[in-house]
Design a protein around this motif. Structure first.
Motif, PDB file in Angstrom:
ATOM      1  N   GLY A   1       0.793  -1.226   0.000  1.00  0.00           N
ATOM      2  CA  GLY A   1       0.000   0.000   0.000  1.00  0.00           C
ATOM      3  C   GLY A   1       0.820   1.268   0.000  1.00  0.00           C
ATOM      4  N   ASP A   2       1.943   1.276   0.722  1.00  0.00           N
ATOM      5  CA  ASP A   2       2.790   2.469   0.809  1.00  0.00           C
ATOM      6  C   ASP A   2       4.243   2.039   0.587  1.00  0.00           C
ATOM      7  N   PRO A   3       4.764   2.174  -0.631  1.00  0.00           N
ATOM      8  CA  PRO A   3       6.140   1.754  -0.902  1.00  0.00           C
ATOM      9  C   PRO A   3       7.177   2.441  -0.027  1.00  0.00           C
ATOM     10  N   SER A   4       6.901   3.673   0.374  1.00  0.00           N
ATOM     11  CA  SER A   4       7.852   4.381   1.228  1.00  0.00           C
ATOM     12  C   SER A   4       7.964   3.722   2.601  1.00  0.00           C
ATOM     13  N   ARG A   5       6.828   3.302   3.158  1.00  0.00           N
ATOM     14  CA  ARG A   5       6.867   2.602   4.444  1.00  0.00           C
ATOM     15  C   ARG A   5       7.518   1.228   4.295  1.00  0.00           C
ATOM     16  N   ASP A   6       7.248   0.559   3.167  1.00  0.00           N
ATOM     17  CA  ASP A   6       7.895  -0.726   2.908  1.00  0.00           C
ATOM     18  C   ASP A   6       9.415  -0.571   2.883  1.00  0.00           C
ATOM     19  N   LEU A   7       9.888   0.465   2.192  1.00  0.00           N
ATOM     20  CA  LEU A   7      11.332   0.698   2.090  1.00  0.00           C
ATOM     21  C   LEU A   7      11.948   0.989   3.455  1.00  0.00           C
ATOM     22  N   ALA A   8      11.249   1.791   4.257  1.00  0.00           N
ATOM     23  CA  ALA A   8      11.766   2.112   5.583  1.00  0.00           C
ATOM     24  C   ALA A   8      11.850   0.861   6.452  1.00  0.00           C
ATOM     25  N   ALA A   9      10.840  -0.011   6.353  1.00  0.00           N
ATOM     26  CA  ALA A   9      10.823  -1.225   7.173  1.00  0.00           C
ATOM     27  C   ALA A   9      11.940  -2.179   6.779  1.00  0.00           C
ATOM     28  N   VAL A  10      12.128  -2.376   5.480  1.00  0.00           N
ATOM     29  CA  VAL A  10      13.165  -3.315   5.047  1.00  0.00           C
ATOM     30  C   VAL A  10      14.549  -2.720   5.276  1.00  0.00           C
ATOM     31  N   LEU A  11      14.678  -1.405   5.195  1.00  0.00           N
ATOM     32  CA  LEU A  11      15.959  -0.765   5.524  1.00  0.00           C
ATOM     33  C   LEU A  11      16.320  -0.998   6.982  1.00  0.00           C
ATOM     34  N   ALA A  12      15.365  -0.826   7.886  1.00  0.00           N
ATOM     35  CA  ALA A  12      15.629  -1.051   9.311  1.00  0.00           C
ATOM     36  C   ALA A  12      16.057  -2.495   9.557  1.00  0.00           C
ATOM     37  N   LYS A  13      15.407  -3.462   8.891  1.00  0.00           N
ATOM     38  CA  LYS A  13      15.782  -4.872   9.035  1.00  0.00           C
ATOM     39  C   LYS A  13      17.188  -5.123   8.508  1.00  0.00           C
ATOM     40  N   ALA A  14      17.498  -4.530   7.353  1.00  0.00           N
ATOM     41  CA  ALA A  14      18.798  -4.761   6.739  1.00  0.00           C
ATOM     42  C   ALA A  14      19.934  -4.189   7.574  1.00  0.00           C
ATOM     43  N   LEU A  15      19.686  -3.070   8.225  1.00  0.00           N
ATOM     44  CA  LEU A  15      20.728  -2.461   9.064  1.00  0.00           C
ATOM     45  C   LEU A  15      21.038  -3.322  10.290  1.00  0.00           C
ATOM     46  N   GLU A  16      20.120  -4.200  10.667  1.00  0.00           N
ATOM     47  CA  GLU A  16      20.318  -5.060  11.834  1.00  0.00           C
ATOM     48  C   GLU A  16      20.628  -6.501  11.462  1.00  0.00           C
ATOM     49  N   SER A  17      20.665  -6.817  10.167  1.00  0.00           N
ATOM     50  CA  SER A  17      20.776  -8.211   9.718  1.00  0.00           C
ATOM     51  C   SER A  17      22.219  -8.601   9.405  1.00  0.00           C
ATOM     52  N   GLU A  18      22.452  -9.902   9.465  1.00  0.00           N
ATOM     53  CA  GLU A  18      23.704 -10.449   8.968  1.00  0.00           C
ATOM     54  C   GLU A  18      23.709 -10.336   7.446  1.00  0.00           C
ATOM     55  N   PRO A  19      24.879 -10.435   6.814  1.00  0.00           N
ATOM     56  CA  PRO A  19      24.924 -10.336   5.350  1.00  0.00           C
ATOM     57  C   PRO A  19      23.987 -11.329   4.681  1.00  0.00           C
ATOM     58  N   GLY A  20      23.270 -10.859   3.679  1.00  0.00           N
ATOM     59  CA  GLY A  20      22.339 -11.699   2.941  1.00  0.00           C
ATOM     60  C   GLY A  20      21.155 -10.893   2.464  1.00  0.00           C
TER      61      GLY A  20
END
Length: 309
Positions: free
Chosen positions: A115-134
């Motif tokens: 529904g909101d690509p901007s919110r999707d991007l923010a959510a996946v960015l937050a996950k990626a900043l805390e994730s192991e490589p992959g």
């Protein structure tokens, strides 16, 4: 009379409105009236102009919908000294990747849409900043979390258009096992260049012809009026033999499209595009009523729109 009324309704549908029988812009495949246009419809709130307020909004829309291979670094408040890079497309259409180099890459051309690509991007960015490589993705709606506008600073993006997807391997030492996937992706990529004289205008060669696709920030009604004024005056020919053939509607913005003769190239468009931008600014400032000829030109332009999202 009924046909005329339907025509009027189509012409008056703006980029922030979707006709009930049109496909829902969320990408569900349903008609709007049966999805986000229904009372309580859709799983998430549909945002008509999700990238408004982000630096280089028009370029972001172009990277998401029109440009095969491009990147742009993002200045993210929560990323510390880690490089965050916005990408048109990542391997396997991944929403994001946490790289061995410490970089985080965000993909714009993805399969999900909540529904909101901007919110999707923010959510996946937050996950990626805390994730192991992959690879990092979204399997469900991010809910009412922050939007990318809340995390990004700066006034513009430095967009780099690539000849293909070799940038996928830019920070990788061992590229073994990736050759086939990279070759396949590169074969699907079309030559593209971003004009330097104006914002968010992209030349591309699709083999049988060339196009100029130009994402513009103005509200749809005002932009259509201005384009109609220029069209009726013969001032919308961007280059010899070029023709304004229609426009895309994506994420609340219009992107006029010109067909170009083969062999035109991007460089030949720089000066004409800058001149057209000045003419367009003057036409946008003209608030007088459209003439009969201009209204006919506007109707023709409005009927040659293709809604992407």
């Amino acid at each position: 009379m009924a046909k005329r009324n339907r025509s009027i309704r189509r012409e008056n549908t703006t980029a922030t409105e979707v006709a009930p029988r049109q496909p829902c812009p969320c990408g569900s495949g349903k008609r709007y009236k049966a999805c986000h246009g229904a009372p309580g419809g859709g799983n998430d709130v549909y945002v008509a102009r999700p990238f408004e307020g982000l630096p280089s909004e028009c370029d972001i829309v172009a990277m998401r919908e029109l440009v095969p291979a491009a990147t742009a670094p993002l200045t993210v408040k929560t990323a510390g000294d880690r490089l965050v890079q916005l990408c048109t497309l990542l391997p396997m259409a991944a929403p994001a990747m946490s790289r061995e180099s410490g970089q985080v890459w965000l993909g714009l051309q993805v399969q999900h849409n909540f529904g909101d690509p901007s919110r999707d991007l923010a959510a996946v960015l937050a996950k990626a900043l805390e994730s192991e490589p992959g690879i990092v993705g979204l399997t469900e709606s991010p809910g009412q979390g922050p939007r990318l506008q809340d995390l990004v600073s700066g006034t513009s993006l430095d967009v780099t258009v690539h000849d293909g997807f070799d940038f996928w391997l830019a920070d990788v030492d061992d590229t073994s096992g990736t050759e086939a996937a990279l070759e396949q992706a590169n074969q699907a990529s079309t030559p593209t260049a971003r004009l330097t004289s104006v914002d968010a205008a992209y030349w591309t060669d699709v083999g049988t012809k060339e196009h100029l696709r130009w994402v513009m920030p103005e509200p749809e009604d005002q932009l259509l009026d201005a384009l109609a004024r220029l069209h009726s005056a013969g001032q919308d020919v961007i280059a010899p033999g070029a023709r304004l053939v229609g426009m895309f509607r994506a994420h609340g913005l219009l992107a006029p499209v010109w067909d170009l003769p083969l062999g035109t190239g991007a460089e030949a468009l720089e000066e004409p595009a800058a001149a057209f931008a000045k003419d367009l600014a003057e036409a946008l400032a003209d608030t007088s009523d459209l003439t009969t000829e201009q209204r006919a030109a506007r109707s023709g332009l409005a009927n040659r729109q293709v809604t992407i999202r």
